[in-house]
Design an enzyme around this catalytic site. Structure first.
Site, PDB file in Angstrom:
ATOM      1  N   SER A 147      36.535 -10.260  44.023  1.00 15.47           N
ATOM      2  CA  SER A 147      36.196  -9.248  45.030  1.00 15.47           C
ATOM      3  C   SER A 147      36.371  -7.870  44.420  1.00 15.47           C
ATOM      4  O   SER A 147      37.227  -7.676  43.542  1.00 15.47           O
ATOM      5  CB  SER A 147      37.125  -9.393  46.237  1.00 15.47           C
ATOM      6  OG  SER A 147      37.003  -8.261  47.076  1.00 15.47           O
ATOM      7  N   TYR A 160      45.333 -10.719  49.549  1.00 14.09           N
ATOM      8  CA  TYR A 160      43.987 -11.166  49.162  1.00 14.09           C
ATOM      9  C   TYR A 160      43.553 -10.538  47.825  1.00 14.09           C
ATOM     10  O   TYR A 160      43.101 -11.242  46.907  1.00 14.09           O
ATOM     11  CB  TYR A 160      43.015 -10.797  50.288  1.00 14.09           C
ATOM     12  CG  TYR A 160      41.561 -11.037  49.991  1.00 14.09           C
ATOM     13  CD1 TYR A 160      40.998 -12.303  50.139  1.00 14.09           C
ATOM     14  CD2 TYR A 160      40.724  -9.991  49.583  1.00 14.09           C
ATOM     15  CE1 TYR A 160      39.653 -12.519  49.876  1.00 14.09           C
ATOM     16  CE2 TYR A 160      39.384 -10.200  49.323  1.00 14.09           C
ATOM     17  CZ  TYR A 160      38.850 -11.459  49.474  1.00 14.09           C
ATOM     18  OH  TYR A 160      37.508 -11.671  49.211  1.00 14.09           O
TER      19      TYR A 160
HETATM   20  N1  LIG Z   1      31.818 -11.185  52.392  1.00 17.01           N
HETATM   21  C1  LIG Z   1      32.437 -10.286  51.637  1.00 17.01           C
HETATM   22  O1  LIG Z   1      32.469  -9.091  51.957  1.00 17.01           O
HETATM   23  C2  LIG Z   1      33.093 -10.702  50.349  1.00 17.01           C
HETATM   24  C3  LIG Z   1      33.395  -9.687  49.418  1.00 17.01           C
HETATM   25  C4  LIG Z   1      34.005 -10.034  48.214  1.00 17.01           C
HETATM   26  C5  LIG Z   1      34.306 -11.348  47.951  1.00 17.01           C
HETATM   27  N2  LIG Z   1      34.024 -12.315  48.893  1.00 17.01           N
HETATM   28  C6  LIG Z   1      34.379 -13.688  48.552  1.00 17.01           C
HETATM   29  O2  LIG Z   1      33.215 -14.476  48.567  1.00 17.01           O
HETATM   30  C7  LIG Z   1      33.536 -15.826  48.919  1.00 17.01           C
HETATM   31  C8  LIG Z   1      32.632 -16.302  50.047  1.00 17.01           C
HETATM   32  O3  LIG Z   1      32.800 -15.435  51.157  1.00 17.01           O
HETATM   33  P1  LIG Z   1      31.713 -15.364  52.334  1.00 17.01           P
HETATM   34  O4  LIG Z   1      31.554 -13.930  52.670  1.00 17.01           O
HETATM   35  O5  LIG Z   1      30.539 -16.165  52.019  1.00 17.01           O
HETATM   36  O6  LIG Z   1      32.557 -16.053  53.523  1.00 17.01           O
HETATM   37  P2  LIG Z   1      32.060 -16.925  54.785  1.00 17.01           P
HETATM   38  O7  LIG Z   1      30.684 -16.535  55.182  1.00 17.01           O
HETATM   39  O8  LIG Z   1      33.180 -16.808  55.771  1.00 17.01           O
HETATM   40  O9  LIG Z   1      31.999 -18.430  54.199  1.00 17.01           O
HETATM   41  C9  LIG Z   1      33.183 -19.021  53.751  1.00 17.01           C
HETATM   42  C10 LIG Z   1      32.877 -20.350  53.099  1.00 17.01           C
HETATM   43  O10 LIG Z   1      34.106 -20.902  52.599  1.00 17.01           O
HETATM   44  C11 LIG Z   1      34.379 -22.142  53.259  1.00 17.01           C
HETATM   45  N3  LIG Z   1      35.814 -22.255  53.501  1.00 17.01           N
HETATM   46  C12 LIG Z   1      36.578 -21.537  54.354  1.00 17.01           C
HETATM   47  N4  LIG Z   1      37.856 -21.941  54.300  1.00 17.01           N
HETATM   48  C13 LIG Z   1      37.910 -22.942  53.403  1.00 17.01           C
HETATM   49  C14 LIG Z   1      38.937 -23.775  52.919  1.00 17.01           C
HETATM   50  N5  LIG Z   1      40.218 -23.691  53.356  1.00 17.01           N
HETATM   51  N6  LIG Z   1      38.627 -24.711  51.995  1.00 17.01           N
HETATM   52  C15 LIG Z   1      37.364 -24.844  51.546  1.00 17.01           C
HETATM   53  N7  LIG Z   1      36.347 -24.096  51.975  1.00 17.01           N
HETATM   54  C16 LIG Z   1      36.612 -23.148  52.892  1.00 17.01           C
HETATM   55  C17 LIG Z   1      33.585 -22.108  54.533  1.00 17.01           C
HETATM   56  O11 LIG Z   1      33.329 -23.456  54.976  1.00 17.01           O
HETATM   57  P3  LIG Z   1      32.879 -23.742  56.532  1.00 17.01           P
HETATM   58  O12 LIG Z   1      31.504 -23.153  56.677  1.00 17.01           O
HETATM   59  O13 LIG Z   1      32.885 -25.226  56.645  1.00 17.01           O
HETATM   60  O14 LIG Z   1      33.888 -23.062  57.390  1.00 17.01           O
HETATM   61  C18 LIG Z   1      32.321 -21.375  54.071  1.00 17.01           C
HETATM   62  O15 LIG Z   1      31.466 -22.240  53.383  1.00 17.01           O
HETATM   63  C19 LIG Z   1      35.037 -15.824  49.238  1.00 17.01           C
HETATM   64  O16 LIG Z   1      35.766 -16.259  48.119  1.00 17.01           O
HETATM   65  C20 LIG Z   1      35.334 -14.361  49.508  1.00 17.01           C
HETATM   66  O17 LIG Z   1      36.682 -14.059  49.241  1.00 17.01           O
HETATM   67  C21 LIG Z   1      33.416 -12.017  50.069  1.00 17.01           C
END
Ligand SMILES: NC(=O)c1ccc[n+]([C@@H]2O[C@H](COP(=O)([O-])OP(=O)(O)OC[C@H]3O[C@@H](n4cnc5c(N)ncnc54)[C@H](OP(=O)(O)O)[C@@H]3O)[C@@H](O)[C@H]2O)c1
Length: 255
Positions: A147, A160
């Site tokens: 991130s 985080y």
């Molecule tokens: N969005 C942002 O602004 C952002 C910025 C920087 C980095 N990130 C990183 O990018 C990655 C994806 O984020 P996103 O924005 O796509 O989030 P998201 O839309 O909330 O999706 C989260 C994904 O992770 C899965 N998940 C949640 N808890 C889990 C667990 N305990 N074990 C295994 N899988 C789990 C969820 O599965 P279900 O669908 O089954 O719940 C879903 O597939 C993360 O590592 C996050 O830290 C995000």
């Protein structure tokens, strides 16, 4: 001439958000995908249908990144799926993407919140990667999703952001120790992206959306399709000499 079998990527958290887009972009490059979900089985099944529509093989498996004791069972299922759906014993790329948000001021972060974040974002990544090594083909790759918050600080993200910093350091160790097997390890660090993450706060909270756009050189918040193509690129031969790198994909956030 013998045909080369298509590569296979394992994308954790591929049911929604960034992992969903990564899975689709990998499929567009002809890479087969095993994606995982935590609770949203139907969303994961819908992504599988989209991937198959792109002409690749795909499957979805349940996975809990925070429950390290469940990993042996997960790998047993993974082995069966590799055989049944892909006629393979091994896969080529591991994308450690699954994750949850925590917004809590440093002073108020509880031990339970800290452990939850460390288990999912650091310990889980460490051990799923370690356990993957027996099934990962030489010449493959690892992409760890970090991130922007590992580089710059926003109040409320101390646990985080530091867990993400830990996987950035881990990535350099992976690159060093797995180089002999020609396995590359890189970090993709998204800026703030409009997904469900953190209850969709970057997407749905107008004030936060505006604040992020205001500190981003390109003047807007990120979308999932800003990220997936970079991960897919790292899983191609075009990136065969990219190793141990942190690629921030944030439109130039907090410069
Ligand atoms: N969005 C942002 O602004 C952002 C910025 C920087 C980095 N990130 C990183 O990018 C990655 C994806 O984020 P996103 O924005 O796509 O989030 P998201 O839309 O909330 O999706 C989260 C994904 O992770 C899965 N998940 C949640 N808890 C889990 C667990 N305990 N074990 C295994 N899988 C789990 C969820 O599965 P279900 O669908 O089954 O719940 C879903 O597939 C993360 O590592 C996050 O830290 C995000």
């Amino acid at each position: 001439m013998a045909t080369v079998p298509a590569k296979i990527a394992l994308v954790t958290g591929g049911s929604r958000g960034l992992g969903r887009d990564m899975s689709i972009r990998l499929a567009e490059k002809g890479i087969n995908v095993i994606l995982t979900y935590h609770s949203k089985k139907e969303e994961a099944a819908e992504v599988v249908v989209i991937l198959e529509g792109n002409g690749v093989k795909a499957a979805a498996l349940q996975f809990d990144a925070g429950d390290i004791k469940s990993f042996d069972g997960f790998f047993a299922e993974l082995g069966k799926t590799l055989k049944s759906t892909f006629n393979a014993d091994k896969f080529d790329f591991l994308v450690n993407n699954a994750g949850v948000a925590l917004y809590a001021p440093f002073q108020e972060t509880t031990e339970e919140q800290f452990d939850m974040i460390m288990d999912i974002h650091y310990k889980g990544v460490f051990f799923i990667t370690q356990k993957s090594l027996a099934l990962l083909n030489d010449g493959g790759g690892i992409v760890n999703i970090s991130s922007g918050l590992a580089r710059f600080s926003q109040p409320g993200s101390s646990a985080y952001g530091s867990a993400k910093a830990a996987i950035e350091t881990l990535t350099r160790y992976l690159a060093k120790e797995l180089g002999a097997r020609q396995i590359r390890a890189n970090v993709v660090a998204p800026g703030a992206i409009e997904t469900d993450f953190g209850g969709g706060r970057v997407r749905d909270n107008a004030e936060i959306n505006k604040m992020v756009a205001g500190i981003t050189a390109l003047g807007r918040v990120g979308k999932p399709d800003d990220i997936g193509g970079v991960v897919a690129f790292l899983c191609t031969d075009d990136a065969k000499w990219v190793n141990a790198q942190r690629i921030e994909v944030s439109g130039g956030m907090a410069l």
